[in-house]
Each structure stands twice: as structure tokens, then as C-alpha cells.
Design an enzyme around this catalytic site. Sequence first.
Site, mmCIF file in Angstrom:
data_model
loop_
_atom_site.group_PDB
_atom_site.id
_atom_site.type_symbol
_atom_site.label_atom_id
_atom_site.label_comp_id
_atom_site.label_asym_id
_atom_site.label_seq_id
_atom_site.Cartn_x
_atom_site.Cartn_y
_atom_site.Cartn_z
ATOM 1 N N PRO A 255 7.094 -0.080 -4.722
ATOM 2 C CA PRO A 255 6.722 -1.297 -3.987
ATOM 3 C C PRO A 255 7.957 -2.199 -3.911
ATOM 4 O O PRO A 255 8.234 -2.983 -4.822
ATOM 5 C CB PRO A 255 5.606 -1.903 -4.841
ATOM 6 C CG PRO A 255 5.791 -1.324 -6.205
ATOM 7 C CD PRO A 255 6.544 -0.038 -6.085
ATOM 8 N N ASP A 429 12.363 -3.440 -7.192
ATOM 9 C CA ASP A 429 11.059 -2.849 -7.485
ATOM 10 C C ASP A 429 10.162 -3.961 -8.026
ATOM 11 O O ASP A 429 10.386 -4.469 -9.135
ATOM 12 C CB ASP A 429 11.246 -1.728 -8.525
ATOM 13 C CG ASP A 429 9.958 -0.957 -8.788
ATOM 14 O OD1 ASP A 429 8.873 -1.529 -8.589
ATOM 15 O OD2 ASP A 429 10.062 0.212 -9.209
ATOM 16 N N HIS A 430 9.160 -4.324 -7.247
ATOM 17 C CA HIS A 430 8.345 -5.486 -7.591
ATOM 18 C C HIS A 430 7.479 -5.239 -8.828
ATOM 19 O O HIS A 430 6.924 -6.164 -9.407
ATOM 20 C CB HIS A 430 7.465 -5.868 -6.386
ATOM 21 C CG HIS A 430 7.187 -7.335 -6.295
ATOM 22 N ND1 HIS A 430 7.265 -8.182 -7.383
ATOM 23 C CD2 HIS A 430 6.816 -8.124 -5.265
ATOM 24 C CE1 HIS A 430 6.953 -9.414 -7.017
ATOM 25 N NE2 HIS A 430 6.679 -9.400 -5.730
ATOM 26 N N ARG A 431 7.371 -3.985 -9.257
ATOM 27 C CA ARG A 431 6.615 -3.718 -10.489
ATOM 28 C C ARG A 431 7.376 -4.239 -11.703
ATOM 29 O O ARG A 431 6.802 -4.586 -12.718
ATOM 30 C CB ARG A 431 6.394 -2.205 -10.665
ATOM 31 C CG ARG A 431 5.460 -1.603 -9.635
ATOM 32 C CD ARG A 431 5.458 -0.099 -9.732
ATOM 33 N NE ARG A 431 6.773 0.487 -9.437
ATOM 34 C CZ ARG A 431 7.041 1.788 -9.446
ATOM 35 N NH1 ARG A 431 6.076 2.646 -9.727
ATOM 36 N NH2 ARG A 431 8.247 2.235 -9.156
#
Length: 457
Positions: A255, A429-431
Amino acid sequence: MAVIDIKVPDIGDFDEVTVIEILVKPGDTVKADQSLLTVESDKASMEIPSSHGGVVKELRVKLDDKVKQGSIVLVLEAEADAPATAAAEAVAAPAASAPAAPALQAAAVAAPMAVASAPVTAPAAPVAAATPAQTMPAHEPTAVTGQLPHASPTVRKFAREIGVPLAEVKGSGPKGRITLDDVQGFAKSVMAGDVRTQAQAAKAPAGSGGDGAALGLLPWPKVDFAKFGPIERKEMSRIKKISGANLLRNAIMIPAVTNHDDADITDLEAFRVSTNKENEKSGVKVTMLAFLIKAIVATLKKYPEFNSSLDGDAIVYKNYWHIGFAADTPNGLMVPVIRDADKKGVLQLSQEMGELAKKARDGKLSSAEMTGATFTISSLGGIGGKYFLPIINAPEVAIMGVSKSTMEPVWDGKQFVPRLMLPLSLTYDHRVIDGAAAARFNVYLSQILGDFRRVLL
Ligand code: CAO
């Protein structure tokens, strides 16, 4: 026991058909309704079933013979009273690509066809013992829509049984007909890993050439480009295939969000130019990318989550700073890695980068020189453009895209002044990384690039 001639039954609208496959040989025991041979007209292929069970005594046809209704196919030593039953649908071989079709004996050859249904009458013409003619079920070739692969029902059945998608097999027979050998050859190539079926490609995590079926997406559009103009087809290079598969996985599985910013590099560029003038004789040219690596390492140290990787539910922070940089090569994109960039000065970084970029272009990078990166920079600054969305190089969690710097009017609080601005595009990486952290990363990096003394802080 009765010796009977098995004849070609009523084959509907076709006067004469060609024998393209013989499915039995003398001595074989056949059951009633079992397919004996495949015949083909210019529009369809169909199987000729046996009206009786028994043992094949003699074949009366050979490949490529022309036969018509009433032609004797073979002589059978028939079992007593074992004629074909009404369950003769068993001989039907549904087209592989039309699984929902009812008992389908005709397969499209070149063009879609609609053959009128015509009952196929049992061919039995007993020689020694009179057997009443049996009525076979209606010959019901379905109107075929679209182009089906050209193959006999037996070949279709075989392909279905071993899971070969006929639509992907190239036929070597007359008019491009797919033969048993073609199906076997295709299966062997898949087993050997030389060929992937479309279904495999779609399921492959790396996704090279995947058609998206595994994701529940529409199939990839299939277009005959040659219909619209001249074309040329070239195989992709090995590097492109490998990097493409990785890029697709990373684009789908991460994501990713991109944060854009501009760094004022007016003073830094002036310093770079003067340094290069001073060092003209050394042969090493200091590049903007080397300054960027230095500035990025300092920023990574301040924001360590950008120098990490995801491992299940854990984040692995790395206490080393190996920086990958995308290099454009004649064979495709490669990412050499500068190890321990934090321990190297800008001159050394410039020199190493030059050497690695040359090795990449010459195809001489070792795998050790392409692995272990903790963060990657992709610079298109030498070419042009403004901002782009780089794809993260997994298992890293961020990548910096750098575009071409341009002189722009910047408000200094009193007036607009010309400043050299460098576009930055940070994909993360938005995680692992929050948007606020990404914005802070770019702000801090821009501050360093604006005043390089900050690296010392
Ligand atoms: N803004 C303005 N000019 C820039 C610049 C920038 N951000 N970055 C470099 N330049 C200038 C350089 O100063 C140089 O100019 P001079 O010849 O006048 O000194 C010129 O552009 C060419 O630079 P370069 O690209 O050859 O050198 P580099 O050190 O900047 O980059 C390398 C090296 C290997 C990264 C580069 O050659 C390359 O391959 N870039 C493409 C990377 C790529 O494909 N990324 C996309 C990946 S996603 O598909």
C-alpha cells in the site's frame, strides 16, 4: 459372434469428409459407442462411434482418406447383441473452451459455424447377422461463437484430461490443427518450465505476464495489433522479465503513497560545480546523486523506520545503510548497491557509483553488488521530467524518486528570487510509515540539501 462392417453414419450436411485420426487398431477391443476415428470437413471435425462392441478385425481406412456416409470404416467381430445404446452422448467431446456446451461433436475449424442438427443413424450394416439399425442421438453441433482452437474431439478430450489449455497450444497440423503431439509437447514444455500457461502466469506471485484472473480482474485485452497497422514483435530481455515480475509484485502488494517536495539546491549545485573545477585533474566527477545519498543517509538516521523492512508483524530496523540506485542499462533497469554509504565521503560515493553504473551497463554486476540495499534512489534528473511515482524495491519500505532541477521563482518573504529547485518524490509503505513521517522526511532532507552543513549535526 458376428462379423460386421462399421460404416460412416449420416453425417449431416457433409458430402465427403477426411479421416484425420484413427483411434483404434486391429486387435483392439471396443465398446459400443466408442469413438473409432475422427473425420473433418472444411468446417468441423467429429468422431465416428462404433455401433457395436467387439474386436477390430481390419481397418478399411487410413489417414487422409476421403469418406462419406456409408463408407466402410472397419470390420468388427461383434459381441453378440451389444449394439450402441441411446447413451451415445458419451462419444461427444465438448469443446475445451466451451465447457457449458451440450454434447458437442463438431468443433470450429476456421470460422464460427452453425451446422443444422441432423440425426446420426447407426452405421451398422451387418454382414453375417442382421442387426436392426440403431438410432443414435441427434448430432447437435452447437453454434460456436468466437474462434475455438482447431482440434479433434479426441485431442480436446486428452487436453482436458491433462489440464492443457488448448487455446494456448500452437497447432502444427494442416490448417493449424492441434494434434496430440502438440498437446503433449505443450505439457512437456510447461513441466520443464519453458512455458507458463496463462493461468499459471496469473497466479504467479511475481506476476510476470499475469492476466489478473487470480485477482478476479478482467482478462488482459487480447488485440490483434496487426489488424490496425504494421507491427514488430520482440522478446523482452531477461532483465526486463525479472524486474517486471518484481515491479508488479511490489506495485500490487505494497500500500504505497508518494509524498512530493522541492529542495532548494542552488548553493549545493554551486558547491558541486566549484568542487568539480578544483578536482578536474583527479578524474572523479562529483555528482548530485552522491550528495543526495549522503543527505538521505543522514535523514534515514533521523527517521529509522525508512531504513527498515516488514517481517510478518514485526519491523526490522537495520543499523547499516546500504543505498541502491536505479541505473538505466541497454538491457533494462538494474539496481546496484553502495554498501556502508554512511562511512563514505561524497568523492568516494561518486567514484563507486560511476564504477557500479558502468558495470551495470556492461552486464557485469555480481549478485552481491545488487543485494542488501536498505533504501533505493531512482534519479531521472539527468534526463528530465517533474515528479514521478517510483515503485518500492521490496523488502525495502521506501524509495526516493529524483527529477530534474530547474530554476524557479521562490518567495523569500520580500520578493521572488531565482532558485534551483530539485523535485523529490518519496514513495513509502503506508503499513510501516505514516504520512506525517514521510512529510517530515522530505522536509528534513530538503533542509540538508539546502544547507549541507546540517549533515554534520
Ligand atoms: N537535475 C538536473 N540535472 C541533473 C540532475 C538533476 N537532478 N541529476 C543529474 N543531472 C545532470 C548531471 O549533472 C549531468 O550533467 P553534466 O553532464 O552537465 O554534469 C547530467 O545530468 C547527466 O547525469 P547522469 O544521469 O549521467 O548522472 P547521475 O550521476 O545523475 O546518474 C545514474 C547516474 C546511473 C543514476 C544515471 O545514469 C541513470 O541511469 N539514471 C536513470 C535511472 C532510472 O532509470 N530511474 C528510473 C527507475 S524507474 O523506471
